[in-house]
Design an enzyme around this catalytic site. Structure first.
Site, PDB file in Angstrom:
ATOM      1  N   ARG A  23      12.108  12.904  -3.675  1.00  0.00           N
ATOM      2  CA  ARG A  23      10.654  12.970  -3.469  1.00  0.00           C
ATOM      3  C   ARG A  23      10.115  11.773  -2.704  1.00  0.00           C
ATOM      4  O   ARG A  23       9.019  11.805  -2.177  1.00  0.00           O
ATOM      5  CB  ARG A  23       9.929  13.046  -4.820  1.00  0.00           C
ATOM      6  CG  ARG A  23      10.270  14.248  -5.655  1.00  0.00           C
ATOM      7  CD  ARG A  23       9.696  14.117  -7.056  1.00  0.00           C
ATOM      8  NE  ARG A  23      10.291  12.945  -7.715  1.00  0.00           N
ATOM      9  CZ  ARG A  23       9.688  12.239  -8.681  1.00  0.00           C
ATOM     10  NH1 ARG A  23       8.494  12.557  -9.093  1.00  0.00           N
ATOM     11  NH2 ARG A  23      10.292  11.211  -9.224  1.00  0.00           N
ATOM     12  N   GLU A  28       7.136  -1.856  -7.112  1.00  0.00           N
ATOM     13  CA  GLU A  28       6.061  -2.781  -7.453  1.00  0.00           C
ATOM     14  C   GLU A  28       6.039  -3.836  -6.354  1.00  0.00           C
ATOM     15  O   GLU A  28       7.043  -4.511  -6.129  1.00  0.00           O
ATOM     16  CB  GLU A  28       6.406  -3.408  -8.802  1.00  0.00           C
ATOM     17  CG  GLU A  28       5.282  -4.023  -9.546  1.00  0.00           C
ATOM     18  CD  GLU A  28       5.739  -4.431 -10.946  1.00  0.00           C
ATOM     19  OE1 GLU A  28       6.568  -5.364 -11.057  1.00  0.00           O
ATOM     20  OE2 GLU A  28       5.273  -3.810 -11.915  1.00  0.00           O
ATOM     21  N   ASP A  48      -6.722  -8.985   1.227  1.00  0.00           N
ATOM     22  CA  ASP A  48      -5.579  -8.302   1.844  1.00  0.00           C
ATOM     23  C   ASP A  48      -5.911  -8.033   3.298  1.00  0.00           C
ATOM     24  O   ASP A  48      -7.033  -7.637   3.621  1.00  0.00           O
ATOM     25  CB  ASP A  48      -5.294  -6.959   1.155  1.00  0.00           C
ATOM     26  CG  ASP A  48      -4.613  -7.113  -0.189  1.00  0.00           C
ATOM     27  OD1 ASP A  48      -4.118  -8.206  -0.506  1.00  0.00           O
ATOM     28  OD2 ASP A  48      -4.578  -6.127  -0.945  1.00  0.00           O
ATOM     29  N   ASN A  49      -4.917  -8.223   4.183  1.00  0.00           N
ATOM     30  CA  ASN A  49      -5.089  -7.990   5.613  1.00  0.00           C
ATOM     31  C   ASN A  49      -3.950  -7.120   6.125  1.00  0.00           C
ATOM     32  O   ASN A  49      -2.877  -7.084   5.530  1.00  0.00           O
ATOM     33  CB  ASN A  49      -5.083  -9.325   6.376  1.00  0.00           C
ATOM     34  CG  ASN A  49      -6.181 -10.245   5.914  1.00  0.00           C
ATOM     35  OD1 ASN A  49      -7.331  -9.880   5.857  1.00  0.00           O
ATOM     36  ND2 ASN A  49      -5.800 -11.467   5.555  1.00  0.00           N
ATOM     37  N   LYS A  72       0.270 -17.295   1.834  1.00  0.00           N
ATOM     38  CA  LYS A  72       0.344 -15.891   2.233  1.00  0.00           C
ATOM     39  C   LYS A  72       1.528 -15.222   1.540  1.00  0.00           C
ATOM     40  O   LYS A  72       2.574 -15.834   1.351  1.00  0.00           O
ATOM     41  CB  LYS A  72       0.549 -15.762   3.745  1.00  0.00           C
ATOM     42  CG  LYS A  72      -0.598 -16.259   4.583  1.00  0.00           C
ATOM     43  CD  LYS A  72      -0.294 -16.096   6.066  1.00  0.00           C
ATOM     44  CE  LYS A  72      -1.440 -16.611   6.924  1.00  0.00           C
ATOM     45  NZ  LYS A  72      -1.128 -16.507   8.366  1.00  0.00           N
ATOM     46  N   TYR A 132      -0.560  -8.493   4.524  1.00  0.00           N
ATOM     47  CA  TYR A 132      -0.422  -9.753   3.800  1.00  0.00           C
ATOM     48  C   TYR A 132      -1.656 -10.057   2.953  1.00  0.00           C
ATOM     49  O   TYR A 132      -2.762  -9.644   3.246  1.00  0.00           O
ATOM     50  CB  TYR A 132      -0.121 -10.916   4.741  1.00  0.00           C
ATOM     51  CG  TYR A 132      -1.143 -11.187   5.818  1.00  0.00           C
ATOM     52  CD1 TYR A 132      -2.040 -12.237   5.703  1.00  0.00           C
ATOM     53  CD2 TYR A 132      -1.192 -10.408   6.981  1.00  0.00           C
ATOM     54  CE1 TYR A 132      -2.961 -12.505   6.705  1.00  0.00           C
ATOM     55  CE2 TYR A 132      -2.101 -10.671   7.982  1.00  0.00           C
ATOM     56  CZ  TYR A 132      -2.996 -11.727   7.838  1.00  0.00           C
ATOM     57  OH  TYR A 132      -3.910 -11.988   8.825  1.00  0.00           O
ATOM     58  N   ASP A 170      -2.781 -18.238  21.551  1.00  0.00           N
ATOM     59  CA  ASP A 170      -1.440 -18.620  21.103  1.00  0.00           C
ATOM     60  C   ASP A 170      -0.580 -19.179  22.227  1.00  0.00           C
ATOM     61  O   ASP A 170       0.371 -19.911  21.971  1.00  0.00           O
ATOM     62  CB  ASP A 170      -0.745 -17.443  20.418  1.00  0.00           C
ATOM     63  CG  ASP A 170      -1.330 -17.160  19.041  1.00  0.00           C
ATOM     64  OD1 ASP A 170      -2.043 -18.028  18.503  1.00  0.00           O
ATOM     65  OD2 ASP A 170      -1.074 -16.068  18.505  1.00  0.00           O
TER      66      ASP A 170
END
Length: 191
Positions: A23, A28, A48-49, A72, A132, A170
């Site tokens: 299935r 967790e 949360d992202n 993180k 994350y 960056d």
């Protein structure tokens, strides 16, 4: 869950217990009590992202300066990435060293990156969805980064440089040596 210390002991690789049959599967992804026992202190995740990126996208090396430094807990929901954490804690015996691990939807592993580390990932698959948790809110005035190609860091991004896709920001990040006279994270961010 299994918590595995990395070459830099404060960085933990987390292997979940996955239960599956025809299935699908169940696992967790986070449990506060086990997590805090493994980390050795309380961490209060508050946000949360999630991001989706194509192959070659390199996001980072990012961090936030105190007082908005962040821990993180990262994982990949789709695809695979090389995830990198660089120790930028002045006075740390592992200052300037990094941990690099492959996270993927298949291995379902997570990486805990504590405060005082610059973080980045590069997408190795056609696309990747990266999720994350953080323990502090984003503060633009504390936003900082390091050059992904700093020779002192010597990070193998596993893709040729011409395949890497970085934001304009960056591409212009400073070298690690600029941290030597800048801010100080200290050694314990949870006191």
């Amino acid at each position: 869950m299994e918590f595995i210390k990395q070459a830099i002991p404060d960085v933990l690789l987390i292997k979940p217990n996955v239960f599956g049959d025809d299935r699908g599967y169940f696992m967790e992804t986070f449990r506060q009590d086990k997590f805090e026992q493994a980390v050795g202190h309380a961490v209060n995740f508050i946000q949360d992202n999630e991001s989706k990126s194509t192959k070659g996208v390199l996001r980072g090396l990012h961090f936030q300066k105190p007082p908005y430094a962040q821990s993180k807990l990262v994982r990949v929901i789709e695809g695979r990435v090389l995830d990198v954490a660089v120790d930028i804690r002045q006075g740390s015996p592992t200052f300037g060293k990094h941990v690099a691990v492959e996270l993927s939807a298949d291995n379902k592993q997570q990486l805990f990156i504590p405060r005082g580390f610059a973080h980045a990932f590069v997408v190795l698959s056609d696309t990747a969805i990266f999720a994350y948790k953080v323990d502090n809110y984003y503060a633009p005035e504390c936003d900082a980064g390091l050059a992904y190609d700093d020779a002192d860091l010597n990070i193998n991004w596993q893709l040729p440089n011409e395949q890497l896709l970085l934001s304009e920001k960056d591409q212009k990040q400073p070298k690690l040596t600029t941290l030597n006279s800048g801010f100080d994270f200290g050694t314990n961010y949870y006191e």
